[in-house]
Write an enzyme that holds these catalytic residues in place. Structure first.
Site, short mmCIF file in Angstrom:
data_model
loop_
_atom_site.label_atom_id
_atom_site.label_comp_id
_atom_site.label_asym_id
_atom_site.label_seq_id
_atom_site.Cartn_x
_atom_site.Cartn_y
_atom_site.Cartn_z
N ASP A 52 -12.87 -7.54 0.61
CA ASP A 52 -12.53 -6.13 0.50
C ASP A 52 -13.80 -5.40 0.07
OD1 ASP A 52 -10.95 -3.71 -0.05
OD2 ASP A 52 -11.24 -4.24 -2.16
N ASP A 54 -14.02 -1.65 -1.43
CA ASP A 54 -13.93 -0.71 -2.55
C ASP A 54 -13.64 -1.42 -3.87
OD1 ASP A 54 -14.34 1.14 -0.62
OD2 ASP A 54 -12.30 1.90 -0.57
N ASP A 80 -10.00 21.16 3.20
CA ASP A 80 -9.54 20.10 4.11
C ASP A 80 -9.23 18.82 3.36
OD1 ASP A 80 -9.82 21.61 6.43
OD2 ASP A 80 -11.90 21.01 6.72
N THR A 159 -11.75 -3.67 5.32
CA THR A 159 -11.63 -2.43 4.56
C THR A 159 -10.87 -1.35 5.31
OG1 THR A 159 -12.94 -0.63 3.57
CG2 THR A 159 -13.90 -1.75 5.46
N ALA A 160 -10.28 -0.43 4.56
CA ALA A 160 -9.58 0.71 5.16
C ALA A 160 -10.55 1.78 5.66
CB ALA A 160 -8.62 1.34 4.16
N LYS A 204 -4.44 -5.63 6.82
CA LYS A 204 -5.60 -6.48 6.58
C LYS A 204 -5.29 -7.94 6.90
CE LYS A 204 -8.17 -3.90 3.06
NZ LYS A 204 -8.80 -3.97 1.73
N ASP A 227 -10.10 -6.59 -5.24
CA ASP A 227 -9.82 -6.06 -6.58
C ASP A 227 -8.37 -5.60 -6.72
OD1 ASP A 227 -9.93 -2.61 -6.67
OD2 ASP A 227 -10.29 -3.72 -4.82
N ASN A 230 -2.68 -4.70 -3.84
CA ASN A 230 -2.23 -4.34 -2.50
C ASN A 230 -2.75 -5.29 -1.43
OD1 ASN A 230 -0.81 -2.03 -3.32
ND2 ASN A 230 -2.65 -0.77 -3.26
#
Length: 300
Positions: A52, A54, A80, A159-160, A204, A227, A230
């Site tokens: 991952d 982040d 935005d 990663t997202a 993922k 970390d 989720n």
């Protein structure tokens, strides 16, 4: 009180729709997981490591750093990003599962760079990595990734963040490649749609599964690092899961399961990340991660 909406026969439930979109996102991410080093023959071809990004590889949310860089370049307005973050947080907290509402929120959040080109985002991403991300890489996690490389194993980021940015991070760190959120584009221009879902949670694990099939990996010999609780679907599918700078739920689960735990934060930073990141960055970067991948306005 109005009764909850009933599931209509023949129409997929919210859970089924999420599963379908997660599978599609995972397969798309796996198919896009290529950089030049991925063409090299690995000395240990059936084992790999999945990281991952982040708060695992990088301090903070990569998408937040990217958003700051794009905002400084007038890529989108403060309004935005705050609007997208609000919608993302609302649906995370309220937990609405009506497919129409979820789709509306997703399409609203994914609204920053439609009409911009892939080349534009990649070029800006290179600059922003140097400005805001390079110095935030956790040395300890980078060393763990290098250990796998030194053992002849391949290393992928999962990663997202948009795949374009994920690839930049992987390339700068000398890793094999990356899997990230895939945005639809036609002739190099973003359409404003994702391919499936954001690469988050179940998506993922679908990406890792699809890549394992493609690369003939033995998942029981693979490692995964994160970390976040989720990411449990990804962590539990490999033989060697490891919690890096874990949130409280993942730390408790890792201790219970006897997993490795590595924490590269100071005590003060750990407390701040455990509370602040989960409550704020999870919602904000979640919205931006999707949003940066897809709707916006041209400059000029």
């Amino acid at each position: 009180m109005n009764p909850p909406p009933r599931h209509q026969p023949g129409r997929p439930s919210a859970r089924q729709d999420l599963r379908r979109r997660s599978t599609l996102a995972g397969e798309a991410a796996a198919s896009a997981a290529e950089v030049e080093s991925a063409l090299d023959i690995a000395a240990d071809p059936t084992a790999a490591a999945f990281f991952d990004v982040d708060n695992t590889v990088m301090q903070g949310a990569s998408i937040f750093h990217l958003a700051r860089g794009l905002h400084r370049r007038n890529f989108f307005t403060t309004r935005d990003i705050l609007g997208a973050a609000y919608k993302q947080m609302y649906f995370r907290v309220v937990g609405v599962e009506d497919p129409e509402h979820v789709a509306e929120a997703r399409n609203s959040a994914l609204s920053f760079i439609a009409g911009h080109t892939v080349q534009e985002l990649e070029e800006l991403g290179e600059e922003i990595f140097d400005e805001m991300m390079a110095h935030r890489i956790w040395p300890g996690t980078r060393a763990l990734a290098q250990l796998h490389l030194d053992q002849g194993q391949r290393v992928w980021l999962v990663t997202a963040a948009p795949i374009e940015i994920a690839n930049i991070i992987a390339r700068r760190l000398g890793l094999t490649g990356a899997m990230g959120t895939v945005s639809e584009h036609v002739d190099g221009v973003y359409t404003g749609q994702l391919v499936g879902e954001m690469l988050h949670g179940p998506a993922k694990s679908e990406a890792v599964k699809a890549l394992a099939i493609r690369e003939q990996l033995d998942l029981s010999r693979c490692s995964a690092y994160s970390d976040s609780f989720n990411d449990l679907p990804m962590l539990t599918m490999v033989g060697d899961p490891c919690a890096i700078n874990p949130d409280s739920r993942l730390r408790a689960h890792a201790k219970e399961q006897g997993w490795r735990i590595r924490d590269y934060r100071t005590g003060r930073k750990a407390a701040r990340f455990g509370l602040g990141v989960a409550a704020v960055a999870g919602a904000v970067s979640g919205a931006v991660a999707a949003g940066l991948a897809v709707k916006g306005r041209r400059q000029g």
